[in-house]
Design a protein around this motif. Structure first.
Motif, mmCIF file in Angstrom:
data_model
loop_
_atom_site.group_PDB
_atom_site.id
_atom_site.type_symbol
_atom_site.label_atom_id
_atom_site.label_comp_id
_atom_site.label_asym_id
_atom_site.label_seq_id
_atom_site.Cartn_x
_atom_site.Cartn_y
_atom_site.Cartn_z
ATOM 1 N N ALA A 52 0.868 -1.097 0.163
ATOM 2 C CA ALA A 52 -0.154 0.070 -0.075
ATOM 3 C C ALA A 52 1.100 1.401 0.134
ATOM 4 N N GLU A 53 0.081 2.396 -0.413
ATOM 5 C CA GLU A 53 0.865 3.609 -0.424
ATOM 6 C C GLU A 53 1.575 3.860 0.982
ATOM 7 N N HIS A 54 0.524 3.797 2.048
ATOM 8 C CA HIS A 54 0.954 4.291 3.299
ATOM 9 C C HIS A 54 0.573 3.112 3.961
ATOM 10 N N PRO A 55 1.482 1.872 4.107
ATOM 11 C CA PRO A 55 1.085 0.795 4.907
ATOM 12 C C PRO A 55 1.114 0.829 6.418
ATOM 13 N N LEU A 56 0.196 0.411 7.170
ATOM 14 C CA LEU A 56 0.280 0.408 8.841
ATOM 15 C C LEU A 56 1.607 -0.447 9.059
ATOM 16 N N TYR A 57 2.120 -1.175 8.227
ATOM 17 C CA TYR A 57 3.160 -2.003 8.856
ATOM 18 C C TYR A 57 3.744 -2.447 7.510
ATOM 19 N N THR A 58 4.982 -3.228 7.486
ATOM 20 C CA THR A 58 5.516 -3.769 6.218
ATOM 21 C C THR A 58 6.008 -5.271 6.684
ATOM 22 N N ASP A 59 5.398 -6.228 5.815
ATOM 23 C CA ASP A 59 5.707 -7.663 6.099
ATOM 24 C C ASP A 59 6.506 -7.826 4.975
ATOM 25 N N PRO A 60 7.649 -7.843 4.968
ATOM 26 C CA PRO A 60 8.559 -8.040 3.749
ATOM 27 C C PRO A 60 8.490 -9.653 3.360
ATOM 28 N N TYR A 61 8.059 -10.660 4.399
ATOM 29 C CA TYR A 61 8.156 -11.854 4.063
ATOM 30 C C TYR A 61 6.863 -12.388 3.406
ATOM 31 N N ALA A 62 5.790 -11.695 3.531
ATOM 32 C CA ALA A 62 4.337 -12.157 3.131
ATOM 33 C C ALA A 62 4.398 -12.642 1.570
ATOM 34 N N HIS A 63 4.977 -11.671 0.981
ATOM 35 C CA HIS A 63 4.950 -11.986 -0.615
ATOM 36 C C HIS A 63 5.823 -13.430 -0.897
ATOM 37 N N TYR A 64 6.749 -13.999 -0.104
ATOM 38 C CA TYR A 64 7.571 -14.890 -0.194
ATOM 39 C C TYR A 64 6.605 -16.341 -0.086
ATOM 40 N N PHE A 65 5.943 -16.199 1.035
ATOM 41 C CA PHE A 65 5.086 -17.273 1.155
ATOM 42 C C PHE A 65 3.717 -17.491 0.190
ATOM 43 N N VAL A 66 3.411 -16.391 -0.248
ATOM 44 C CA VAL A 66 2.308 -16.292 -1.171
ATOM 45 C C VAL A 66 3.041 -16.862 -2.433
ATOM 46 N N GLU A 67 4.063 -16.260 -2.776
ATOM 47 C CA GLU A 67 4.833 -17.081 -4.044
ATOM 48 C C GLU A 67 5.149 -18.402 -4.022
ATOM 49 N N ALA A 68 5.665 -18.786 -2.860
ATOM 50 C CA ALA A 68 5.953 -20.351 -2.674
ATOM 51 C C ALA A 68 4.815 -21.065 -2.853
ATOM 52 N N ALA A 69 3.567 -20.496 -2.330
ATOM 53 C CA ALA A 69 2.438 -21.354 -2.260
ATOM 54 C C ALA A 69 1.664 -21.536 -3.635
ATOM 55 N N VAL A 70 1.900 -20.576 -4.309
ATOM 56 C CA VAL A 70 1.296 -20.531 -5.742
ATOM 57 C C VAL A 70 2.100 -21.232 -6.551
ATOM 58 N N GLU A 71 3.328 -21.414 -6.492
ATOM 59 C CA GLU A 71 4.404 -22.134 -7.234
ATOM 60 C C GLU A 71 3.911 -23.692 -6.988
ATOM 61 N N ALA A 72 3.544 -23.875 -5.545
ATOM 62 C CA ALA A 72 3.140 -25.093 -5.452
ATOM 63 C C ALA A 72 1.697 -25.686 -5.844
ATOM 64 N N GLY A 73 0.953 -24.784 -6.555
ATOM 65 C CA GLY A 73 -0.353 -24.885 -7.116
ATOM 66 C C GLY A 73 -1.460 -24.341 -6.472
ATOM 67 N N TRP A 74 -1.390 -23.321 -5.329
ATOM 68 C CA TRP A 74 -2.083 -22.645 -4.533
ATOM 69 C C TRP A 74 -2.470 -21.318 -5.316
ATOM 70 N N ARG A 75 -3.943 -21.248 -5.449
ATOM 71 C CA ARG A 75 -4.539 -20.022 -6.010
ATOM 72 C C ARG A 75 -5.351 -19.282 -4.853
ATOM 73 N N SER A 76 -5.094 -17.913 -4.271
ATOM 74 C CA SER A 76 -5.496 -17.239 -3.429
ATOM 75 C C SER A 76 -7.074 -17.159 -3.799
#
Ligand SMILES: C[S@@+](CC[C@H](N)C(=O)[O-])C[C@H]1O[C@@H](n2cnc3c(N)ncnc32)[C@H](O)[C@@H]1O
Length: 312
Positions: free
Chosen positions: A32-56
């Motif tokens: 987000a443009e002005h995030p309440l916090y930043t979680d730099p690892y969140a994308h990694y989990f989503v990417e790894a799960a998507v690679e494993a076939g998960w679709r959010s």
């Protein structure tokens, strides 16, 4: 999808996939443009799960309801972040994150010296998390212990075996957890937390109200899910076969994962057991963080209160 007493899950299955949905929401807030916090690892989990076939199934369709839920999760995350930072500022150097899922506070919050963070969740969930973080060379900002155990089992023993010290005050959190536990397991959980909490311990809880567990609200929610699925099917959504809870191109139907049972009022129980409790309702929390829920939406956010308790 129905639950059983001893069910287990991997990260893309059943209750495990709900942790991915939360990570997905945190990735969105981080961007987000002005995030309440930043979680730099969140994308990694989503990417790894998507690679494993998960679709959010979450947020993909945009819309006011998905935005409201994302705003709720952003506010909730910030609440628990602030809780742990404040506990540290009060000298508490032992934390237990119950049902940690893909929470990355042990990696991203400023912990005080010599702190230890224990994370409890099911084995495959913690294995996935460890694998993804190791791949990205992420280092915890604190002494960290993963405690792979089911919260319906003897988790206090597993926690002690991992080095937890009940004689020192602890900061506890239970975020995104209670509806996934049967009511009796919820009662046992708070008795066990209380028994393990030295005076001066802090406890934060996302507590769910009567409306959340009501048949009327469940019915409204299930109708909305069915409607969203019909719309997705008409729009031609298809994909590999999956469990109902994570069916692609549809609203997530997590209702089948919840135990819709009458619950003990957590704030009242804690008050009766020597805890000083402050509570803020979800909508008020969101307003405080300037992430208000849309006023014209039916059931815009879950019927929850966020509790911040201190054992006196
Ligand atoms: C909605 S996610 C929330 C995760 C995390 N607290 C957060 O907010 O990012 C629910 C988590 O609860 C965990 N969970 C639910 N029931 C559990 C149980 N009986 N034992 C251990 N973990 C459980 C799931 O594995 C999942 O990681």
């Amino acid at each position: 999808m129905s639950r059983t007493d001893d069910d287990t899950w991997d990260i893309t299955e059943s209750v495990g996939a709900t942790a991915l949905s939360v990570a997905r929401a945190r990735a969105v807030e981080t961007d987000a443009e002005h995030p309440l916090y930043t979680d730099p690892y969140a994308h990694y989990f989503v990417e790894a799960a998507v690679e494993a076939g998960w679709r959010s199934p979450f947020l993909d369709h945009g819309g006011e309801r998905a935005k409201a839920m994302a705003a709720y999760i952003a506010s909730r995350t910030k609440f628990f972040d602030d809780f742990f930072t404040t506990a540290g500022a009060n000298g508490i150097d032992q934390a237990v994150i119950l049902a940690a899922g893909l929470d990355t506070r042990a990696w991203r919050l400023p912990w005080i010296d010599a702190s230890t963070v224990y994370e409890i969740d099911q084995p495959k969930v913690l294995e996935f998390k460890d694998r993804v973080l190791a791949k990205h060379h992420a280092q915890p900002a604190v002494r960290y212990a993963a405690v792979a155990v089911d919260l319906r089992h003897d988790w206090p023993m597993a926690l002690r075996q991992a080095g937890f010290d009940p004689s020192t005050p602890t900061a506890w959190s239970a975020e995104g957890l209670l509806p996934y536990l049967p009511a009796v397991a919820q009662d046992a959980l708070f008795e066990q937390i209380d028994a393990l909490s030295a005076r001066g311990s802090h406890l934060s809880v996302e507590a769910f109200g009567e409306v959340f567990y009501s048949a009327e609200q469940l019915d409204r929610r299930q109708k909305r899910v069915a409607e969203a699925r019909r719309a997705a099917a008409e729009a031609g959504g298809s994909g590999p076969a999956r469990s109902e809870a994570e069916s692609p191109m549809s609203e997530p139907d997590v209702t089948g994962l919840w135990y819709m049972e009458a619950r003990t009022d957590v704030a009242q129980w804690l008050t009766e057991h020597g805890w000083e409790v402050s509570a803020i309702a979800a909508a008020d929390l969101m307003a405080r963080y300037r992430r208000p829920a849309p006023a014209d939406l039916e059931d815009p956010v879950p019927d929850t209160v966020l509790l911040d308790a201190r054992k006196i």
